[in-house]
Each structure stands twice: as structure tokens, then as C-alpha cells.
Design a protein around this motif. Structure first.
Motif, short mmCIF file in Angstrom:
data_model
loop_
_atom_site.label_atom_id
_atom_site.label_comp_id
_atom_site.label_asym_id
_atom_site.label_seq_id
_atom_site.Cartn_x
_atom_site.Cartn_y
_atom_site.Cartn_z
N PRO A 14 0.84 -1.20 0.00
CA PRO A 14 0.00 0.00 0.00
C PRO A 14 0.88 1.25 0.00
O PRO A 14 1.70 1.44 0.90
N GLN A 15 0.73 2.09 -1.02
CA GLN A 15 1.67 3.18 -1.23
C GLN A 15 1.36 4.45 -0.43
O GLN A 15 2.11 5.43 -0.51
N THR A 16 0.28 4.45 0.30
CA THR A 16 -0.01 5.56 1.22
C THR A 16 -0.53 4.98 2.53
O THR A 16 -0.98 3.84 2.57
N GLY A 17 -0.47 5.79 3.57
CA GLY A 17 -0.98 5.32 4.86
C GLY A 17 -0.09 5.66 6.03
O GLY A 17 -0.49 5.47 7.18
N PHE A 18 1.12 6.18 5.76
CA PHE A 18 2.01 6.54 6.86
C PHE A 18 2.71 7.85 6.51
O PHE A 18 3.73 7.87 5.87
N PHE A 19 2.07 8.96 6.87
CA PHE A 19 2.60 10.31 6.57
C PHE A 19 2.87 10.47 5.08
O PHE A 19 3.89 11.04 4.67
N GLY A 20 1.94 9.96 4.25
CA GLY A 20 2.09 10.10 2.81
C GLY A 20 3.07 9.13 2.19
O GLY A 20 3.38 9.24 1.00
N HIS A 21 3.53 8.18 2.97
CA HIS A 21 4.50 7.19 2.50
C HIS A 21 3.87 5.80 2.51
O HIS A 21 2.79 5.61 3.07
N PRO A 22 4.52 4.81 1.88
CA PRO A 22 3.98 3.45 1.89
C PRO A 22 3.68 2.96 3.30
O PRO A 22 4.41 3.26 4.25
N LYS A 23 2.60 2.17 3.42
CA LYS A 23 2.16 1.71 4.74
C LYS A 23 3.21 0.81 5.40
O LYS A 23 3.28 0.72 6.62
N GLY A 24 4.02 0.16 4.58
CA GLY A 24 5.06 -0.70 5.13
C GLY A 24 6.08 0.05 5.96
O GLY A 24 6.76 -0.54 6.81
N LEU A 25 6.16 1.37 5.73
CA LEU A 25 7.10 2.16 6.51
C LEU A 25 6.72 2.16 7.99
O LEU A 25 7.59 2.28 8.85
N PHE A 26 5.42 2.03 8.28
CA PHE A 26 4.96 1.93 9.67
C PHE A 26 5.58 0.71 10.35
O PHE A 26 6.13 0.80 11.45
N THR A 27 5.47 -0.44 9.71
CA THR A 27 6.01 -1.68 10.27
C THR A 27 7.50 -1.58 10.50
O THR A 27 8.01 -1.93 11.58
#
Length: 497
Positions: A14-27
Motif C-alpha cells: 500500500p503506497q499511502t498510509g504513513f505520513f504520505g509514504h507506503p504503509k510498510g514504513l509503519f512496520t
């Protein structure tokens, strides 16, 4: 990894979802947050645990020996990234390798949580060295996987990821450091183990949904025959090393000084060999060879930078404990708290740098120039430490403001060099050596600390001016040189901005 595979991986995240960055960046952000909490919490009190007297809860080591062990420990932690990168590229892929590394790190912290003297210390170090080698380069490599190569959010994403690293490093000295110095070193190490456990839980619960296919690909897998041969060789080498270690230790041939010298030599030999192997590999294309040539001066610059930055946990930690006033405007400070200065400044300034790179867009300085700025700031952070010794001598306690200023200046350099270095490594890495090239990036820290293991022995309060002055001046001169030759380096960076 082919371009098609890269596109499939990016499309699965998913390319959005964490401060405008991919959701994987959250993990990845929170996995690394808790891993760094555990590591920097342990490191904030480790040198004090080694040289404080047994009566004070420590091991009673000589300070010079403790400093040298700290440097070698740090060197081996990053050197083990070679193993982690190779395992990810050839056997497990980066995602599984990260998970296994986290388990070993947690075991290492648990070993320190129980009183076991020097034996427990070295057992703990062994687990954490191997575990960090498996986890650290590979979690950064997965960050590169969730972005396409031409995604302009890439540098900013690494800056945000870098902020996660430093949020963990920020909190750890206040929590682990206070508990360790006020109550019990072993209780502090136990808290570090809990931190790693939390990181593993977050990774397990969110990886499937947020990371898609990122980290699941094995770029250069071993055949069945190669695996059988590998495990046989590994068993033989392990047995030989253990037997030699026992014999040389019992006979007195292997001493701490000789071991640190051996690691210092390996810190230079191993990255040199790594560059040669990747450059000569048939799997490396002509453009990738050109990228490797461009990477060499950046690697050398990073090594010089980390040689200064990593002394914050050794020389500046000693300086905080022995040369600094620990009472400030009515506040009683712990010497371990100064280890939070670096991450505090990074957390405050990383968003500014991330915004700045996006704002500048194509007008931002080239990668080599960013590295040169990093070196110059690093040199200035040491040069500034000459002033209190020059003004007040080396026998009086100095204001903690000097340490704070030194940490602030080196952070300015770190934000020019480190997150950009992570991003550049993923751009310049040969496809067949993607995770291993990230390991090579961390080898710059390994080389720096291997060199530090010899250098830190030269520090004494009476040699402060010479020590800080010479090292700082060398860094500044190298930074200026790198700035001058940066256009030539840029020409070798094929397909990378």
C-alpha cells in the motif's frame, strides 16, 4: 532482482498510509524503533558496567580496556552484517532474516539481565553481534524495496525511518540508563530485552498486511547441493574456531589487545575484499561496476564520519562521566543521559531535513556533496571540544553545554550523510548483491570502530587538545576534498540521482 520483480513488489505494498509514504514504513519504523531502544539502552550503560567497580555493580575493568572493547563490540556488530546480508540474499530473504535476528538480540539482552560476570558479558555480546547483523542491514533493505527507484519520496522516507531509529535511541538512555545507574545494571539490561520483544511483536502482527511482497524475495538463492556443502563447511569452521579459541585463550596467546588488533585489521580487509568480489562478479553489469566505483569514496567518507560519531558512546561517554558537571540549574544528571543528545537532535531535525530535500527537489546538492558536508560537520564537532580544555585546562569540570554543542554539530553532519547513504546504497547496489551491499554500507561503521579500537587508547584528559584537534582537522580536510571531486564521482553513478 529484475525490474519486473521490483514493480511487482512495489505494487503489492500500500503506497499511502504513513505520513504520505507506503504503509510498510509503519512496520519497519516501529520494528527498528524497538530494536534500537534495546541496543542503545544497553550501550548507554555498557561502558560504565565494564569499568565501574564490583562494589558499584560493575565488572571493575580498566577504562582503556573497556573503551577498546566498546569499539570492537560496535565493529563486530556491524561487521556481522556481512553474514546477515549474505543469508538474506542466498537463503531466507530479508524479511525472515530480520525476524530471526530479533530473536537472537533478545536472547543476548536476557543473558546480560542476570549476574554472570565477564562470561555472561561475552556470551551476550555474541548473541547481539550475530542478531544485529541479521536484522539491521536487512530491515533497511526492505525500506528500499517498498519504493520504486525513481520515487522522489525515497530520501524523505529513509529520513523518516531514520527518525524512528533515533526515537528509540532517544528514550532508551533515560529509561535504561536511569534504571541501570540508579538501581541495577542487570535490571536495565532486562528492560532492553523487553524492548526487543515489543519490536518482534509489531513486526509479526503487521508484516503481511503492510509489507506485501517486500522482503520475501531471495535474489540469489542457493541450490540444494550448495546448501548441503554450506552447512558442512559451516559446522567444520565453527568447530575449528571454538577449539582454537579455547586453546589460544588457555595458553595466553589470545589476549584482548591481540584480539582487538585482529578485528582492526579485518575492518580494513573485509570491505576491500567485498568491493573486489562484487566488482569482478559475472552477475554485475557494466553500469553496476561504475556505480561501485562511485561508491568507494562515499564509503571512505562514511568511515571517517563514523569514526568520530561513534566515539560519542566511548570517549564522550567517559568525558560525561569524568569531565562534565552533572548538576545543571538544579538538575542532577546521569552521565548515561548524554547518549540521548544525538537522537534528540535527530528527532528534532530529521523532519526539517526530509522537508528540505523534498522542497529542493532536483536543486538539492548531489549525494557526494551531502557526504562532504557531513564530514565537515563531524570534524567541527571534535574541534569545538578543544575550547573548554584550552580555556579551563583539563583538570576542572566543564559545563554540559559543550557536550551538547558537540553532539548537535555532529548530528547536522549525520543528517547530511547517514539517511542519504542508506538511500544511495539501495540505488547503487548490484541486483545480485542487494542485501549484501546494504551490509557493506554498515561495514563503514565496522571499519570506523575497528580503527577506533586503536585510537581511543590514546585519549587522556591531558591529551584532549591534540586528540580532538588532529582527528577533527583530518575530517574537515577530507570533507573539502570530497566536495571538490564530487562532480567526477557523480559521473560514475549510472542511473542514480
Amino acid at each position: 532482482m529484475t525490474t519486473k520483480n521490483e514493480q511487482q513488489i512495489v505494487a503489492s505494498v500500500p503506497q499511502t498510509g504513513f505520513f504520505g509514504h507506503p504503509k510498510g514504513l509503519f512496520t519497519l519504523f516501529f520494528t527498528e524503533f524497538w530494536e534500537r531502544f534495546s541496543y542503545y539502552g544497553m550501550r548507554a550503560i555498557l561502558i560504565y558496567y565494564m569499568y565501574y567497580t564490583v562494589k558499584e555493580g560493575g565488572l571493575g575493568m580498566d577504562k582503556a580496556t573497556a573503551g577498546s572493547i566498546m569499539a570492537i563490540y560496535g565493529s563486530l556488530v556491524y561487521m556481522s552484517g556481512i553474514i546477515g546480508g549474505w543469508i538474506a540474499d542466498r537463503i531466507f530473504g530479508t524479511r525472515k532474516t530480520v525476524f530471526y535476528g530479533g530473536i537472537l538480540i533478545m536472547i543476548g539482552h536476557i543473558a546480560l539481565a542476570f549476574p554472570g560476570g565477564v562470561t555472561a558479558l561475552f556470551i551476550s555480546m555474541g548473541f547481539i553481534i550475530i542478531g544485529t547483523g541479521l536484522l539491521k542491514p536487512n530491515v533497511s533493505s526492505i525500506v528500499g524495496d517498498i519504493y520504486s527507484r525513481d520515487d522522489e519520496r525515497r530520501d524523505a522516507g529513509f529520513s523518516i525511518f531514520y527518525m524512528g531509529i533515533n526515537l528509540g535511541a532517544l528514550l532508551a538512555p533515560f529509561i535504561v540508563g536511569t534504571v541501570g545507574q540508579e538501581y541495577s545494571f542487570h535490571l536495565g539490561f532486562g528492560i532492553a530485552a523487553v524492548g526487543m520483544l515489543l519490536g518482534l511483536i509489531i513486526f509479526l502482527l503487521t508484516r503481511k498486511k503492510n509489507l506485501g511482497l517486500a522482503g520475501s524475495h531471495v535474489p540469489n538463492p542457493l541450490s540444494k547441493e550448495e546448501r548441503k556443502s554450506l552447512f558442512t563447511k559451516f559446522a567444520i569452521i565453527t568447530i575449528v574456531i571454538v577449539v582454537l579459541g579455547i586453546i589460544t585463550t588457555k595458553t595466553g596467546l589470545l589476549t584482548i589487545d591481540r584480539f582487538t588488533m585482529l578485528v582492526s585489521i579485518l575492518g580494513i580487509v573485509i570491505p576491500t575484499a567485498y568491493f573486489i568480489v562484487m566488482y569482478r562478479s559475472k552477475k554485475t553489469t557494466d553500469d553496476e561496476r561504475s556505480n561501485l566505483i562511485a561508491y568507494i569514496p562515499l564509503f571512505l567518507a562514511a568511515t571517517m564520519f563514523w569514526a568520530i560519531q561513534e566515539q560519542g558512546a566511548i570517549i564522550l561517554a567517559l568525558y560525561a562521566d569524568e569531565r562534565t558537571q552533572l548538576s545543571f540549574f538544579g538538575w542532577e544528571l546521569q552521565s548515561s543521559w548524554f547518549q540521548s543528545l544525538n537522537p534528540i537532535f535527530i528527532v528534532l531535525l530529521a523532519p526539517v531535513f526530509a522537508w528540505m530535500w523534498i522542497r529542493l527537489g532536483k536543486r538539492q546538492p548531489s549525494t557526494p556533496k551531502k557526504f562532504s558536508f557531513g564530514l565537515i560537520f563531524a570534524g567541527l564537532s571534535f574541534v569545538i571540544m578543544i575550547i573548554p580544555a584550552y580555556l579551563n585546562g583539563t583538570t576542572t569540570l566543564v559545563s554540559p553545554i559543550w557536550l551538547a554543542l558537540s553532539f548537535l554539530i555532529v548530528v547536522l553532519g549525520e543528517l547530511c550523510l547517514s539517511p542519504v547513504g542508506l538511500s544511495t546504497t539501495t540505488k547503487l547496489a548490484p541486483a545480485a548483491f542487494s542485501a549484501q551491499t546494504m551490509s557493506l554500507w554498515f561495514l563503514s561503521s565496522a571499519s570506523a570502530q575497528a580503527i577506533n579500537a586503536q585510537i581511543v587508547k590514546l585519549y587522556k584528559p591531558e591529551t584532549e587538545i591534540i586528540y580532538f584537534g588532529i582527528i577533527g582537522a583530518i575530517a574537515i580536510l577530507l570533507g573539502v576534498l570530497l566536495f571538490v571531486i564530487s562532480p567526477r564521482i557523480q559521473k560514475f553513478m549510472k542511473g542514480a540521482k
